[in-house]
Design a protein around this motif. Structure first.
Motif, PDB file in Angstrom:
ATOM      1  N   ARG A   1      16.358 -76.661  70.066  1.00 33.14           N
ATOM      2  CA  ARG A   1      16.847 -75.439  70.725  1.00 33.14           C
ATOM      3  C   ARG A   1      18.376 -75.423  70.774  1.00 33.14           C
ATOM      4  O   ARG A   1      18.984 -74.425  71.161  1.00 33.14           O
ATOM      5  CB  ARG A   1      16.255 -75.320  72.129  1.00 33.14           C
ATOM      6  CG  ARG A   1      14.768 -74.959  72.080  1.00 33.14           C
ATOM      7  CD  ARG A   1      14.085 -75.045  73.416  1.00 33.14           C
ATOM      8  NE  ARG A   1      14.435 -73.945  74.305  1.00 33.14           N
ATOM      9  CZ  ARG A   1      13.849 -73.751  75.481  1.00 33.14           C
ATOM     10  NH1 ARG A   1      12.887 -74.566  75.881  1.00 33.14           N
ATOM     11  NH2 ARG A   1      14.226 -72.740  76.255  1.00 33.14           N
TER      12      ARG A   1
ATOM     13  N   GLN B   1      24.055 -69.607  66.350  1.00 32.35           N
ATOM     14  CA  GLN B   1      23.372 -68.524  65.649  1.00 32.35           C
ATOM     15  C   GLN B   1      24.396 -67.617  64.986  1.00 32.35           C
ATOM     16  O   GLN B   1      25.433 -67.319  65.578  1.00 32.35           O
ATOM     17  CB  GLN B   1      22.534 -67.694  66.624  1.00 32.35           C
ATOM     18  CG  GLN B   1      21.281 -68.394  67.093  1.00 32.35           C
ATOM     19  CD  GLN B   1      20.404 -67.487  67.943  1.00 32.35           C
ATOM     20  OE1 GLN B   1      20.542 -66.275  67.907  1.00 32.35           O
ATOM     21  NE2 GLN B   1      19.512 -68.089  68.698  1.00 32.35           N
TER      22      GLN B   1
ATOM     23  N   THR C   1      12.176 -69.221  72.499  1.00 32.09           N
ATOM     24  CA  THR C   1      11.665 -68.661  71.237  1.00 32.09           C
ATOM     25  C   THR C   1      12.302 -69.458  70.112  1.00 32.09           C
ATOM     26  O   THR C   1      13.510 -69.726  70.151  1.00 32.09           O
ATOM     27  CB  THR C   1      12.052 -67.174  71.093  1.00 32.09           C
ATOM     28  OG1 THR C   1      13.445 -67.055  71.382  1.00 32.09           O
ATOM     29  CG2 THR C   1      11.281 -66.311  72.053  1.00 32.09           C
ATOM     30  N   PRO C   2      11.534 -69.882  69.128  1.00 34.25           N
ATOM     31  CA  PRO C   2      12.093 -70.721  68.058  1.00 34.25           C
ATOM     32  C   PRO C   2      13.234 -70.002  67.331  1.00 34.25           C
ATOM     33  O   PRO C   2      13.189 -68.789  67.154  1.00 34.25           O
ATOM     34  CB  PRO C   2      10.914 -70.946  67.107  1.00 34.25           C
ATOM     35  CG  PRO C   2       9.698 -70.613  67.903  1.00 34.25           C
ATOM     36  CD  PRO C   2      10.115 -69.605  68.933  1.00 34.25           C
ATOM     37  N   MET C   3      14.265 -70.769  66.957  1.00 31.68           N
ATOM     38  CA  MET C   3      15.407 -70.188  66.252  1.00 31.68           C
ATOM     39  C   MET C   3      15.078 -70.153  64.755  1.00 31.68           C
ATOM     40  O   MET C   3      14.704 -71.166  64.179  1.00 31.68           O
ATOM     41  CB  MET C   3      16.655 -71.060  66.496  1.00 31.68           C
ATOM     42  CG  MET C   3      17.958 -70.277  66.395  1.00 31.68           C
ATOM     43  SD  MET C   3      19.439 -71.337  66.448  1.00 31.68           S
ATOM     44  CE  MET C   3      19.479 -71.870  68.135  1.00 31.68           C
ATOM     45  N   ASN C   4      15.220 -68.991  64.151  1.00 37.08           N
ATOM     46  CA  ASN C   4      14.979 -68.862  62.716  1.00 37.08           C
ATOM     47  C   ASN C   4      15.981 -69.740  61.961  1.00 37.08           C
ATOM     48  O   ASN C   4      17.189 -69.592  62.136  1.00 37.08           O
ATOM     49  CB  ASN C   4      15.153 -67.390  62.329  1.00 37.08           C
ATOM     50  CG  ASN C   4      14.837 -67.151  60.862  1.00 37.08           C
ATOM     51  OD1 ASN C   4      14.880 -68.076  60.049  1.00 37.08           O
ATOM     52  ND2 ASN C   4      14.517 -65.921  60.518  1.00 37.08           N
ATOM     53  N   PRO C   5      15.514 -70.680  61.119  1.00 37.49           N
ATOM     54  CA  PRO C   5      16.453 -71.565  60.405  1.00 37.49           C
ATOM     55  C   PRO C   5      17.504 -70.786  59.610  1.00 37.49           C
ATOM     56  O   PRO C   5      18.653 -71.215  59.492  1.00 37.49           O
ATOM     57  CB  PRO C   5      15.552 -72.372  59.468  1.00 37.49           C
ATOM     58  CG  PRO C   5      14.199 -72.314  60.083  1.00 37.49           C
ATOM     59  CD  PRO C   5      14.107 -71.005  60.815  1.00 37.49           C
ATOM     60  N   ALA C   6      17.125 -69.619  59.078  1.00 34.30           N
ATOM     61  CA  ALA C   6      18.076 -68.829  58.281  1.00 34.30           C
ATOM     62  C   ALA C   6      19.159 -68.208  59.160  1.00 34.30           C
ATOM     63  O   ALA C   6      20.211 -67.815  58.669  1.00 34.30           O
ATOM     64  CB  ALA C   6      17.329 -67.737  57.521  1.00 34.30           C
ATOM     65  N   ALA C   7      18.888 -68.109  60.481  1.00 30.23           N
ATOM     66  CA  ALA C   7      19.872 -67.495  61.392  1.00 30.23           C
ATOM     67  C   ALA C   7      20.826 -68.539  61.969  1.00 30.23           C
ATOM     68  O   ALA C   7      21.763 -68.198  62.684  1.00 30.23           O
ATOM     69  CB  ALA C   7      19.145 -66.779  62.518  1.00 30.23           C
ATOM     70  N   ARG C   8      20.592 -69.809  61.632  1.00 30.43           N
ATOM     71  CA  ARG C   8      21.453 -70.866  62.175  1.00 30.43           C
ATOM     72  C   ARG C   8      22.814 -70.878  61.473  1.00 30.43           C
ATOM     73  O   ARG C   8      22.887 -70.673  60.267  1.00 30.43           O
ATOM     74  CB  ARG C   8      20.809 -72.246  61.982  1.00 30.43           C
ATOM     75  CG  ARG C   8      19.726 -72.550  62.992  1.00 30.43           C
ATOM     76  CD  ARG C   8      19.246 -73.986  62.815  1.00 30.43           C
ATOM     77  NE  ARG C   8      18.187 -74.299  63.750  1.00 30.43           N
ATOM     78  CZ  ARG C   8      18.378 -74.796  64.964  1.00 30.43           C
ATOM     79  NH1 ARG C   8      19.602 -75.021  65.397  1.00 30.43           N
ATOM     80  NH2 ARG C   8      17.369 -75.073  65.751  1.00 30.43           N
TER      81      ARG C   8
END
Length: 456
Positions: free
Chosen positions: A287, A291, A114-121
């Protein structure tokens, strides 16, 4: 019960056309039952109205168009995951090949992730010690980074990959650290080398291996890195481990993409590779990372052999755009017997400044790194001048720089594949080499630091 179709219209290489299908979706798995009862697996590549184009995981030999049946399973490819995967060896489709039992899964995960939300990185900023001076001292690897190794055919990237997998560690913290190793399109000898190397040093206990051999189908090669990254995501984000993913060789993966694209009669891009290769590679590389709010992390080292030693070839070129730097292996250093033959000047880790300094490595790290780069670059120039004009044409200080370049390659870069240096040892070797030059030449290091370390 899955609906069965006896409407296979055409088989062309690894592709098969099934007509009059209903409700079939992209990436869905299917089974082909041959007249003798043998089951072969396939995956949907394209759906056009009631026609489905599927790709075979096995050979097409023996498929009888009139008598074979196709069932679509209503799910995409999944990997059964659990903590028991550590110390195990799987094939490119996630089946155990080490004579051990099947994994009893905690859950089954879609291999496309599932793609990682850029804001959650979270920003990568913790130093990973590989034990290799040319990486730790000059092109530092940071937790959560994507740092590829650009090699060429015949260079010892396999030994370097195995060394990093054995030695990599996060310092000063007793954290759970794991390695996920994915090999694509390698020979049986290479596969055996990796397994034995990890087993002998005990590194296998913390490693999950996925091995796809050169004679395995192309579609399996495309699945292998996704299997590895799915296992890594489970270990990192569900089990809170710090995972280092090493993938070799991305060139074989890209060639498999090209093979499938050609079979589908798609319009080719540069050098025959599909136009979507950039996007496809990005779905793998992106990926990796950290997070917010989760303890685990995925650090990625993809290894690729540059066809014809060409940095501008589409595979290294696109990889360089997506990742944060590159470690480049040099044929010239390899011929001189430097191991590992890492060419530090064109190599680059874009995040190295984030992982070094007080509290992470040592306060003199950044300054000595800049000074070593500068002195080695000038030393290489002096050496080339000496080859053209002879030693008599060099000034005394140029001779010192030429001597520095020789010693730097011999003592700092070259350390073999079994030496595991701490960052302190690496920095101390750097200071030892800087003693070849007069103090007045060390313009990139502050006086108080010179008093502390150069005077020793």
């Amino acid at each position: 019960m899955a609906k069965e179709y006896r409407t296979i219209r055409e088989v062309a290489g690894p592709l098969m056309m099934v007509t009059n299908v209903e409700g079939v979706t992209y990436n869905e798995l299917g089974e082909i039952e041959l007249p003798g009862g043998e089951i072969r697996r396939c995956q949907v590549l394209e759906v056009d109205g009631t026609n489905a184009l599927v790709q075979l995981f096995d050979s097409a030999a023996g498929i009888n168009l009139a008598q074979s049946k196709v069932r679509f399973l209503g799910k995409s490819m999944e990997l059964p995951v659990s903590g028991d995967m550590l110390s195990r060896v799987f094939d490119g489709l996630g089946n155990p090949i080490d004579d051990g039992p099947a994994i009893i899964p905690e859950k089954r995960l879609d291999i496309n992730g599932t793609p990682m939300n850029p804001a959650a990185r979270d920003y990568p900023q913790e130093f990973i010690q590989t034990g290799i001076s040319a990486i730790d001292g000059l092109n530092t690897l940071v937790r959560g980074q994507k740092l590829p190794i650009f090699s060429a055919s015949g260079l010892p990237h396999a030994q370097l990959a195995a060394q990093i997998a054995r030695q990599a560690a996060v310092r000063g913290k007793h954290e759970q650290f794991a390695v996920v190793f994915a090999a694509m399109g390698i020979t049986y000898e290479e596969s055996d080398y990796f397994v034995q190397s990890f087993r002998e040093t005990g590194a296998l206990d913390r490693t999950v291996m996925f091995v796809n051999l050169a004679n395995d189908p192309a579609i399996e090669r495309i699945a292998t890195p996704r299997m590895a990254l799915t296992a890594a995501e489970y270990l990192a984000f569900d089990m809170g481990m710090h995972v280092l993913v090493i993938m070799t060789d991305i060139t074989n993966y890209a060639d498999a993409l090209r093979e499938v694209s050609a079979a589908r009669k798609e319009v080719p891009g540069r050098r025959g590779y599909p136009g979507y290769m950039y996007t496809n590679l990005a779905t793998l590389y992106e990926r990796a990372g950290r997070q917010k709010g989760k303890d685990g992390s995925i650090t990625l080292i993809p290894i690729l052999t540059m066809p014809e030693d060409d940095k501008t070839h589409p595979i290294p070129d696109l990889t360089g755009y997506i990742t944060e730097g590159q470690i480049i292996l040099s044929r010239e250093l390899y011929r001189k017997g430097i191991t590992p033959p890492i060419d530090v000047l064109p190599s680059l880790s874009r995040l190295k400044d984030k992982g070094i300094g007080p509290g992470r490595t040592r306060e003199d790290h950044a300054a000595t790194m800049n000074q070593l780069f500068s002195a080695y670059a000038r030393g290489k120039d002096a050496r080339e001048l000496m080859i053209v004009l002879g030693e008599a044409a060099l000034t005394d200080i140029d001779k010192k720089y030429a001597q520095f370049a020789e010693e730097f390659e011999r003592k700092y870069v070259s350390q073999g594949y079994t030496t595991n240096r701490t960052i302190e040892e690496t920095l101390d070797i750097g200071w030892e080499l800087l003693h070849i030059l007069p103090r007045s030449e060390l313009k990139r290091i502050k006086d108080d630091m010179l008093d502390q370390y150069y005077g020793k």
